[in-house]
Design a protein around this motif. Sequence first.
Motif, PDB file in Angstrom:
ATOM      1  N   ALA A 164      39.227  33.913  43.651  1.00 49.13           N
ATOM      2  CA  ALA A 164      39.489  34.995  44.606  1.00 49.13           C
ATOM      3  C   ALA A 164      40.418  34.517  45.719  1.00 49.13           C
ATOM      4  O   ALA A 164      40.371  33.354  46.105  1.00 49.13           O
ATOM      5  N   PRO A 165      41.256  35.438  46.265  1.00 47.22           N
ATOM      6  CA  PRO A 165      41.534  36.788  45.771  1.00 47.22           C
ATOM      7  C   PRO A 165      42.485  36.779  44.563  1.00 47.22           C
ATOM      8  O   PRO A 165      43.079  35.756  44.231  1.00 47.22           O
ATOM      9  N   LEU A 166      42.656  37.979  43.979  1.00 51.79           N
ATOM     10  CA  LEU A 166      43.406  38.106  42.736  1.00 51.79           C
ATOM     11  C   LEU A 166      44.902  38.307  42.968  1.00 51.79           C
ATOM     12  O   LEU A 166      45.720  37.551  42.450  1.00 51.79           O
ATOM     13  N   PHE A 167      45.279  39.354  43.729  1.00 52.23           N
ATOM     14  CA  PHE A 167      46.680  39.753  43.883  1.00 52.23           C
ATOM     15  C   PHE A 167      47.150  39.585  45.323  1.00 52.23           C
ATOM     16  O   PHE A 167      46.358  39.674  46.268  1.00 52.23           O
ATOM     17  N   ALA A 168      48.477  39.399  45.485  1.00 50.78           N
ATOM     18  CA  ALA A 168      49.084  39.395  46.816  1.00 50.78           C
ATOM     19  C   ALA A 168      50.521  39.889  46.731  1.00 50.78           C
ATOM     20  O   ALA A 168      51.301  39.398  45.910  1.00 50.78           O
ATOM     21  N   HIS A 169      50.844  40.866  47.573  1.00 54.11           N
ATOM     22  CA  HIS A 169      52.224  41.349  47.704  1.00 54.11           C
ATOM     23  C   HIS A 169      52.998  40.342  48.552  1.00 54.11           C
ATOM     24  O   HIS A 169      52.565  39.992  49.660  1.00 54.11           O
ATOM     25  N   ASN A 205      45.710  42.287  50.458  1.00 54.84           N
ATOM     26  CA  ASN A 205      47.101  41.878  50.201  1.00 54.84           C
ATOM     27  C   ASN A 205      47.917  42.985  49.526  1.00 54.84           C
ATOM     28  O   ASN A 205      48.830  42.710  48.769  1.00 54.84           O
ATOM     29  N   PHE A 206      47.586  44.257  49.809  1.00 56.09           N
ATOM     30  CA  PHE A 206      48.249  45.402  49.175  1.00 56.09           C
ATOM     31  C   PHE A 206      48.149  45.307  47.651  1.00 56.09           C
ATOM     32  O   PHE A 206      49.101  45.586  46.927  1.00 56.09           O
ATOM     33  N   ALA A 207      46.969  44.926  47.195  1.00 55.29           N
ATOM     34  CA  ALA A 207      46.754  44.720  45.764  1.00 55.29           C
ATOM     35  C   ALA A 207      46.799  46.017  44.970  1.00 55.29           C
ATOM     36  O   ALA A 207      47.199  46.013  43.798  1.00 55.29           O
ATOM     37  N   ILE A 208      46.392  47.139  45.586  1.00 56.67           N
ATOM     38  CA  ILE A 208      46.362  48.408  44.843  1.00 56.67           C
ATOM     39  C   ILE A 208      47.485  49.323  45.297  1.00 56.67           C
ATOM     40  O   ILE A 208      48.488  49.474  44.615  1.00 56.67           O
ATOM     41  N   ASP A 209      47.335  49.977  46.459  1.00 58.73           N
ATOM     42  CA  ASP A 209      48.435  50.805  46.953  1.00 58.73           C
ATOM     43  C   ASP A 209      49.580  49.890  47.360  1.00 58.73           C
ATOM     44  O   ASP A 209      49.446  49.067  48.262  1.00 58.73           O
ATOM     45  N   GLY A 210      50.709  50.053  46.673  1.00 60.85           N
ATOM     46  CA  GLY A 210      51.824  49.134  46.855  1.00 60.85           C
ATOM     47  C   GLY A 210      51.817  48.014  45.838  1.00 60.85           C
ATOM     48  O   GLY A 210      52.713  47.173  45.831  1.00 60.85           O
ATOM     49  N   TRP A 215      46.020  37.304  53.232  1.00 60.49           N
ATOM     50  CA  TRP A 215      45.174  36.136  52.925  1.00 60.49           C
ATOM     51  C   TRP A 215      45.893  35.275  51.894  1.00 60.49           C
ATOM     52  O   TRP A 215      46.470  35.785  50.927  1.00 60.49           O
ATOM     53  N   THR A 216      45.842  33.965  52.094  1.00 56.20           N
ATOM     54  CA  THR A 216      46.292  33.018  51.084  1.00 56.20           C
ATOM     55  C   THR A 216      45.209  31.959  50.921  1.00 56.20           C
ATOM     56  O   THR A 216      44.437  31.703  51.863  1.00 56.20           O
ATOM     57  N   PRO A 217      45.149  31.304  49.735  1.00 57.01           N
ATOM     58  CA  PRO A 217      45.996  31.460  48.552  1.00 57.01           C
ATOM     59  C   PRO A 217      45.520  32.625  47.688  1.00 57.01           C
ATOM     60  O   PRO A 217      44.438  33.171  47.914  1.00 57.01           O
TER      61      PRO A 217
END
Length: 681
Positions: A526-531, A69-74, A537-539
């Motif tokens: 899981a997962p932790l972050f989402a852009h 979900n672009f958790a790191i780059d971006g 992926w959701t939720p």
Amino acid sequence: MNKLYKSLGALFATALILTIGISCSENRAAEAKKGTEETPGTSNIDVDVSEVIAEIQPTMYGIFFEDINFAIDGGLYAELVKNRSFEFDKPLRGWTVLKDQGLGVRTLPMNTGNPRNPRYLRIQIDETGSGAGLKNEGFRGMGIKENIPHDFSIQVRGVEGNVSAIRIELTDSQDNVIAEGRVNGITNDWQTLETSFTPSKTESNATMNIWFEGEGVVDIDMVSLFPTDTWKGRKKGLRADLVQLLADMEPGFLRFPGGCIVEGFDLSQRYQWKNTVGDIDERVVTINRWNFEFDHRPAPDYYQSFGVGFYEYFLLAEDLKAEPMPIINCGMACQFNTGELVPLDELQPYIQDALDLIEFANGSVDTKWGKLRADMGHPEPFNMKMIGVGNEQWGPQYIERYVPMVQAIKQKYPEMQIIAATGSDGSIFPNGEEEIDYLWEQWRKLQPEIVDEHFYRNPDWFRESADWYDDYDRNGPKLFVGEYASQSVGVASPENKNNWETAMSEAAFITGLERNAEVVTMTSYAPLFAHAEGWQWTPDLIWFNNLEAYATPNYHVQKLFSTNRGTHLINIKEDGKDLSGQNGLYATASKDEESGDLIIKFVNTTGQDKQLNFTVNGVDALPDTGKLLVLKGDLSSENSFDGANVKPEERSVKVGGTTFSIPSASYSMSVLRVQMSDLGS
């Protein structure tokens, strides 16, 4: 004996994910309300402070981190330039050439001969006209903040001609310039030129232009832009608002780097930690395995720069006062994809990677990898205590690779705790029940310290399964519930919601995890972050855009459990039975020997308010007041960038003596804390 898994629905149309068909939230809410007519409104509950059942480990509640979900780059990594070193499949992906009509400007991707950073870009400017340059679009735009200095840097060399300077512009969504800078002194040798400038406006969808002054040929690489308001003010660091949300959870551990990303679509795309450490411009850019996974959310621009690599993960864990928990590849690619295997006689490099990782984390500065850690700025060891061997592997091929890896680790580092897998959620992978039963047979023989189980189920299952670990063997391996999340529609469905029903159902399930703290020692959502504009992926626990972030109801549930963990599980019963869903009520109790608090957590999953009458044994008397934290909402309530419909409310409540009554609102989770002078033995 591991419980048999229930079948939950039809297959999802992707090689990785299988969907669970479930009824809609409205139907479940109607059934819940229908049942409240027969639900008693009063419960008589006994708590015995003197009866300690188990210690609750400091690692009980932690964080699962995967770059999805672009958790790191971006996301977490504050770099604003996409494809900064031109290493994507298309070297100019994310970039646009800027030039006047008819001008002779060409871009030529060049090969450096360096396998770790193989490309740079050659710009040939035959005629400048009114300007020639490049535009970078950022990650769904750039989040630029007014009055915050931004640091720009570029590696550059002149090849021929008179290109002597580069001018930088930040522009808003209407192409208005909101910041400008300039670097001078281009020579025929590679050098890094830097400048800093402060935008005059906040903009979530900004872009960056770099203009070349002069005519000729110039080479560029590692074009970078960072805000300076990073976490702890570290140059080229992490987004402070996102890290703060993690810190507020007070996690006991940080699991990284995943997740399926550990395995890769095939072994060439597996996560290789040695490619993620050392100088930033020597880290090997790799396609992200979520780049092409989902037809409903393709992300052809999803790569890993590894600006956040294993060093940064360890440093983040240290910042959060959390135990680092790296997961390593065991010679198996994702079995939902290719399932590629390294031959057993070629497993040694994977084993060596594991041994070298432990040396990197814990070794002295006199060792090869300990010296690298020190050279990166951390001479002290990170004191890593546990390591996961494989992510969601299954079958005899996993055991064949697991055994020699663990033998090698234990021979050199006998104190290292091993985390073993049981595949993915048994309901969503082929022959899941049989595969998990097979692995548990192996784990009972091999006795890893910890076994990792995953659950992606519908809200009903989470409410019905608060007793899931009641019958697990107390003398076998400890349990790590390493990935779980309630799916409102189906596993990884793009229609899943982080609504209050899913969060409340998870809260009910977590009471069962905590109540079984004797065997369950670690848990993470899981997962932790989402852009918000780049998710696959959701939720997800935390949603963010280029400037802001918000905590979901699920986040608030996790935070309430983590920050109100307690140190010792104590007895709490209704009519002599655990509160694991009778009449829609779930509860757990603990005492905290550090703060001197009695902590009672309870979840009311019915549509009726309840009155809970508590009797506390093992103490002489309680103080007059306690603190009550309450999360509640309509089952369909969600949080958003516009505001939080579900967030904790805190108030004082009357306690006193050894008996008291506390209201439990319909569809709510509550935490009661009472400061006590004597918590019993």
